[in-house]
Scaffold this active site. Structure first.
Site, short mmCIF file in Angstrom:
data_model
loop_
_atom_site.label_atom_id
_atom_site.label_comp_id
_atom_site.label_asym_id
_atom_site.label_seq_id
_atom_site.Cartn_x
_atom_site.Cartn_y
_atom_site.Cartn_z
N HIS A 117 0.90 -1.21 0.20
CA HIS A 117 -0.02 -0.02 -0.08
C HIS A 117 0.81 1.27 0.16
O HIS A 117 0.37 2.34 0.32
CB HIS A 117 -0.90 -0.12 1.16
CG HIS A 117 -1.93 -0.87 1.00
ND1 HIS A 117 -2.73 -1.56 2.23
CD2 HIS A 117 -2.48 -1.71 0.13
CE1 HIS A 117 -3.54 -2.49 1.84
NE2 HIS A 117 -3.59 -2.84 0.72
N CYS A 146 5.77 20.26 -7.51
CA CYS A 146 7.17 20.08 -8.13
C CYS A 146 7.94 20.87 -8.43
O CYS A 146 7.59 22.11 -9.25
CB CYS A 146 6.72 18.76 -9.28
SG CYS A 146 8.10 18.17 -10.03
N GLY A 186 -1.51 -9.74 12.63
CA GLY A 186 -2.29 -8.73 13.00
C GLY A 186 -3.04 -8.17 11.66
O GLY A 186 -3.44 -7.00 11.48
N SER A 188 -6.68 -8.41 9.43
CA SER A 188 -8.14 -9.11 9.36
C SER A 188 -8.39 -10.05 8.48
O SER A 188 -9.39 -11.08 8.34
CB SER A 188 -9.09 -8.08 9.44
OG SER A 188 -8.82 -7.34 8.11
ZN LIG Z 1 7.09 17.08 -11.64
#
Ligand SMILES: [Zn+2]
Length: 249
Positions: A117, A146, A186, A188
């Site tokens: 994730h 950026c 840990g 689910s």
């Molecule tokens: Zn950029």
């Protein structure tokens, strides 16, 4: 608590995979969506952690992430994380597969960590891909831009409705499929596709051990269920592993 069968697998295992979920992070005090607090309590997770939510209200979403990043910078790995880092040194191959984004496995010392994730300590430009540290993005108020192309920077975490990163997923499937011992810790085990990893390990013949305070949909299918918090069970498992590897040597 540690059976003879598990002791034997700890002695002989060449490859171990440890699959971790929110439970081990909660033991370090990492907040979940349910413990949002303050104004966030009114928001649905999907409004804060999805591309739609971000496009609709980037300032609000960045405010939420800035707060989470600051909280997570202050939490520390717990004895469960540290036991997994020590275990890495006992086996020829040892991989963490994690659904957590808090970077606590790396901070504890694990070197092979497949992040399903993403990671709250990383960010990238949505236009050109340039990477940014938390220090860089938290220096400016509002939505960070950026420095190379002016594009919008986002946290490098997987949002609702997004695919898991392909490299991390492929590496996780390989680690689960080649493990002699697979630990489910840990989690689910209800969020797919990640929840299919214990089944991949079972089908490939691994010994599968679940470590959790409560039973889950996986519990009836595992070889062993070690009930309790990761911070209690994993140090015991490490001690058993260290003793078993010493006997072998
Ligand atoms: Zn950029």
């Amino acid at each position: 608590m540690i059976s003879d069968r598990l002791r034997n697998v700890l002695r002989s295992a060449q490859s171990v995979a440890a699959f971790t979920g929110a439970g081990i992070s909660a033991e370090s005090g990492v907040p979940t969506f349910r413990s949002k607090g303050g104004i966030w309590t009114k928001m649905k997770p999907e409004e804060l952690a999805s591309m739609d939510g971000f496009m609709k209200n980037p300032d609000l979403v960045w405010e939420w992430y800035a707060q989470r990043k600051r909280i997570m910078a202050d939490v520390q790995p717990n004895p469960g994380h540290r036991a997994l880092a020590q275990m890495e040194r006992l086996f020829p191959r040892f991989a963490i597969i994690t659904q957590n984004i808090d970077n606590l496995h790396q901070r504890a010392g694990n070197t092979v960590v497949h992040e399903l994730h993403g990671n709250i300590e990383r960010n990238y430009c949505m236009a050109c891909g340039k990477r940014y540290t938390n220090e860089e993005v938290l220096a400016s108020a509002g939505v960070p831009r950026c420095s190379a192309c002016g594009g919008t920077i986002r946290p490098d975490v997987v949002w609702f409705g997004e695919m898991l990163p392909e490299d991390a997923w492929d590496a996780s499937v390989r680690a689960a499929g080649s493990a002699d011992l697979f630990l489910s810790i840990g989690t689910s085990t209800v969020v797919y596709p990640a929840a299919s990893l214990p089944t991949i390990a079972l089908d490939a013949g691994a010994m599968v051990v679940e470590i959790n305070p409560e039973t889950t949909p996986l519990t009836s299918r595992v070889d062993e269920f070690l009930q309790g918090p990761a911070g209690t069970v994993l140090p015991e498992l490490y001690d058993a592993a260290a003793a078993a590897r010493k006997e072998k040597a």
